[in-house]
Design a protein around this motif. Structure first.
Motif, short mmCIF file in Angstrom:
data_model
loop_
_atom_site.label_atom_id
_atom_site.label_comp_id
_atom_site.label_asym_id
_atom_site.label_seq_id
_atom_site.Cartn_x
_atom_site.Cartn_y
_atom_site.Cartn_z
N GLN A 16 0.82 -1.21 0.00
CA GLN A 16 0.00 0.00 0.00
C GLN A 16 0.86 1.27 0.00
O GLN A 16 0.43 2.31 -0.50
CB GLN A 16 -0.92 0.02 1.23
N GLY A 17 2.05 1.19 0.58
CA GLY A 17 2.90 2.38 0.68
C GLY A 17 3.96 2.47 -0.39
O GLY A 17 4.91 3.27 -0.26
N ILE A 18 3.83 1.70 -1.47
CA ILE A 18 4.87 1.62 -2.48
C ILE A 18 5.23 2.97 -3.07
O ILE A 18 6.38 3.23 -3.43
CB ILE A 18 4.43 0.64 -3.60
N GLY A 19 4.24 3.91 -3.13
CA GLY A 19 4.50 5.18 -3.78
C GLY A 19 5.12 6.24 -2.89
O GLY A 19 5.55 7.30 -3.39
N THR A 20 5.21 5.98 -1.59
CA THR A 20 5.67 7.03 -0.68
C THR A 20 6.87 6.63 0.18
O THR A 20 7.39 7.46 0.93
CB THR A 20 4.53 7.46 0.26
N TYR A 21 7.33 5.40 0.09
CA TYR A 21 8.49 5.00 0.89
C TYR A 21 9.70 5.88 0.58
O TYR A 21 10.44 6.29 1.48
CB TYR A 21 8.86 3.53 0.63
N GLU A 22 9.93 6.15 -0.69
CA GLU A 22 11.11 6.92 -1.10
C GLU A 22 11.12 8.30 -0.46
O GLU A 22 12.12 8.70 0.16
CB GLU A 22 11.15 7.04 -2.62
N SER A 23 10.04 9.06 -0.60
CA SER A 23 10.01 10.43 -0.06
C SER A 23 10.04 10.41 1.46
O SER A 23 10.64 11.29 2.10
CB SER A 23 8.76 11.16 -0.55
N PHE A 24 9.40 9.41 2.07
CA PHE A 24 9.38 9.30 3.53
C PHE A 24 10.79 9.09 4.07
O PHE A 24 11.24 9.79 4.98
CB PHE A 24 8.46 8.15 3.95
N ILE A 25 11.50 8.13 3.51
CA ILE A 25 12.86 7.83 4.00
C ILE A 25 13.81 8.99 3.69
O ILE A 25 14.66 9.35 4.51
CB ILE A 25 13.37 6.52 3.36
N ALA A 26 13.67 9.59 2.51
CA ALA A 26 14.54 10.70 2.13
C ALA A 26 14.40 11.88 3.08
O ALA A 26 15.35 12.67 3.27
CB ALA A 26 14.25 11.14 0.70
N ALA A 27 13.22 12.04 3.70
CA ALA A 27 13.00 13.16 4.63
C ALA A 27 13.91 13.08 5.84
O ALA A 27 14.16 14.09 6.51
CB ALA A 27 11.53 13.17 5.08
N PHE A 28 14.47 11.90 6.12
CA PHE A 28 15.34 11.73 7.28
C PHE A 28 16.76 12.24 7.03
O PHE A 28 17.64 12.07 7.87
CB PHE A 28 15.36 10.26 7.71
N ALA A 29 16.96 12.88 5.88
CA ALA A 29 18.21 13.61 5.67
C ALA A 29 18.33 14.73 6.70
O ALA A 29 19.43 15.16 7.06
CB ALA A 29 18.28 14.17 4.26
N ASP A 30 17.18 15.22 7.16
CA ASP A 30 17.12 16.17 8.28
C ASP A 30 17.23 15.36 9.56
O ASP A 30 16.34 14.58 9.90
CB ASP A 30 15.79 16.93 8.23
N GLU A 31 18.31 15.52 10.29
CA GLU A 31 18.56 14.69 11.46
C GLU A 31 17.54 14.90 12.57
O GLU A 31 17.43 14.07 13.49
CB GLU A 31 19.97 14.95 12.02
N HIS A 32 16.78 15.99 12.52
CA HIS A 32 15.77 16.24 13.54
C HIS A 32 14.38 15.77 13.13
O HIS A 32 13.45 15.83 13.93
CB HIS A 32 15.71 17.75 13.86
N TYR A 33 14.25 15.29 11.92
CA TYR A 33 12.95 14.87 11.41
C TYR A 33 12.43 13.68 12.19
O TYR A 33 13.15 12.71 12.46
CB TYR A 33 13.06 14.51 9.93
N ALA A 34 11.15 13.72 12.60
CA ALA A 34 10.42 12.64 13.28
C ALA A 34 10.85 12.44 14.73
O ALA A 34 10.41 11.48 15.38
CB ALA A 34 10.54 11.32 12.51
#
Length: 465
Positions: free
Chosen positions: A226-244
């Motif tokens: 179900q999440g096949i289309g958003t895994y890439e952008s979700f994981i890439a957001a962790f380039a910000d060390e404070h994200y999540a």
């Protein structure tokens, strides 16, 4: 390219290595190599194992996707003196003889992983020789004394906590290297108690359990897809060390007010439409859980690939990002007037570098293909989506060299020195509860007993109903 070590005077299969990778040829007979003698080079021609150095790295020749340990001669002893250095130099020459003049395996080659086992035994032998210094009537032994005097070797085998089978194999290789090269004749290992304990073949998976595995993994696969289309952008957001990070932690870090606050993990999942995906088996309430959850997702995909293709462990782990290709099994059929009567038929084919039955006895990686049904294609597409996100964090290209199972350790707290490597699945934390819940029933035990009548499954505690 060839990735095993070949005995009989050379280190490689010259027909499969590019010129830049080829190491130096061995001197003849008992001539010791020069200090600058190269035992291994990488694909760029850089020397990774030089005789005169105390660190030898044979990773360029490994068959496994996982990296092997380097050989550190200088780390055997806590301190270095003339006696320790003499043992180190002796060990280097013995190891060199194992590589070039041993006669290992079915095709006369020693795999680098086998050399790793031999090094562990040789390291133990070196430490034993030096430990005899505490015995005034003996003193520091040389490896020559250990391998030629039965009383010393008996004592080492009795006291040693090591793989006796690997040690026996190493002695056999040195025995075959011969007196002309070693300067002495090694004791025959067959005259010592060095047998490996008996072991059984891996049993078949009973039909009922196999079908249950397919059903359970299929349900979990549907959840992740179900999440096949958003895994890439979700994981890439962790380039910000404070994200999540949770809001309390962000406040403590003093990020400069609410306008600078990042979403916490539940909010991040919601924004990327992944709240329904990261639940139950793959629940991820905090940022610190993400690395383990991604490993579980990769583990599920790997299990599905095994179930539907029968690929071996390392055949799967050697898969690259670009491992799927479309193969046409039937071209377009036209009549004499050029009218299309039958459309072309295609199937998904999984193409990877493998170590299969045909290549197993040649000692090099060979490209092969497996038919990939829909479940396997979906599993790979999930891994590719995860890989795309991780590749942005690693800042690597998605080419034929990029591993499909890219390790998510880049998401850990110590990300600065993270090396681009494949995932390891050894941790018990990665075991999926849904798979662990499957139990052995009486009908499964009957099938196991029928599959191997010579084995007593009923008395083995691993197969209790």
């Amino acid at each position: 390219m060839s990735v095993t070590l070949k005995s009989k005077g050379c280190l490689y299969d010259s027909g499969n290595l590019p010129a830049a990778c080829k190491p130096d040829y061995a001197p003849q007979r008992n001539a010791k190599p020069a200090v600058g003698f190269v035992l291994c080079r990488d694909r760029n021609g850089n020397a990774t194992a030089v005789y005169g150095q105390d660190a030898w790295d044979f990773n360029p020749y490994r068959l496994s996707a996982k990296k092997i340990n380097k050989i550190f001669f200088g780390n055997v002893f806590d301190e270095e003196g003339a006696e320790q250095r003499a043992l180190i130099e002796e060990a280097k020459y013995l190891f060199y003889c194992l590589i070039y003049f041993g006669d290992g395996g079915r095709i006369g080659r020693l795999n680098v992983s086998t050399l790793g086992h031999y090094w562990f035994s040789l390291r133990k032998a070196m430490k034993f020789c030096y430990a005899q210094k505490k015995k005034p009537l003996v003193g520091v032994l040389s490896l020559e004394q250990l391998f030629t005097v039965r009383a010393f070797l008996d004592a080492f085998i009795r006291e040693g906590n090591f793989d006796k089978g690997a040690f026996s194999g190493m002695l056999g290789q040195l025995l075959r290297a011969g007196k002309d090269r070693l300067g002495y004749t090694v004791l025959n290992p067959s005259s010592f108690n060095l047998k490996r304990p008996g072991s059984n073949q891996h049993p078949v998976i009973p039909t009922r359990i196999y079908l249950s595995l397919i059903n359970v993994t299929g349900d979990l696969l549907g959840q992740l897809y179900q999440g096949i289309g958003t895994y890439e952008s979700f994981i890439a957001a962790f380039a910000d060390e404070h994200y999540a990070l949770n809001l309390h932690t962000q406040k403590c870090l003093g990020l400069g007010g609410k306008r600078n606050y990042r979403p916490d993990m539940p909010q991040a999942l919601m924004e990327h439409g992944l709240s329904e995906v990261f639940t139950n088996e793959f629940a991820c309430p905090f940022k610190r859980d993400l690395q383990t959850v991604l490993l579980k997702m990769q583990y599920l995909a790997k299990t599905i690939i095994h179930l539907y293709t029968g690929m071996r462990d390392q055949e799967v782990m050697r898969m690259t990002y670009n491992c799927l290709s479309q193969e046409t099994v039937r071209p377009t059929v036209k009549d004499e007037h050029g009218v299309v009567r039958d459309q072309p038929q295609s199937v998904s084919v999984l193409t990877v570098y493998v170590f299969s039955t045909t290549t197993k006895f040649t000692g090099y990686k060979k490209e092969a293909a497996w038919l990939a049904p829909g479940e396997v294609v979906q599993a790979i597409e999930i891994c590719q989506a995860i890989c795309r996100g991780l590749a942005k964090l690693y800042k690597v290209e998605l080419d034929d060299e990029c591993p499909l199972f890219l390790n998510p350790s880049i998401l850990g707290y110590y990300r600065k020195n993270t090396e681009v490597i494949v995932t390891g699945f050894r941790s018990k934390r990665l075991q999926l509860n849904a798979l662990q819940a499957l139990t052995i029933q009486s009908e499964d035990l009957v099938e196991l007993a029928q599959s191997d009548p010579c084995r007593d499954f009923y008395s083995d505690h691993k197969f209790v109903i």
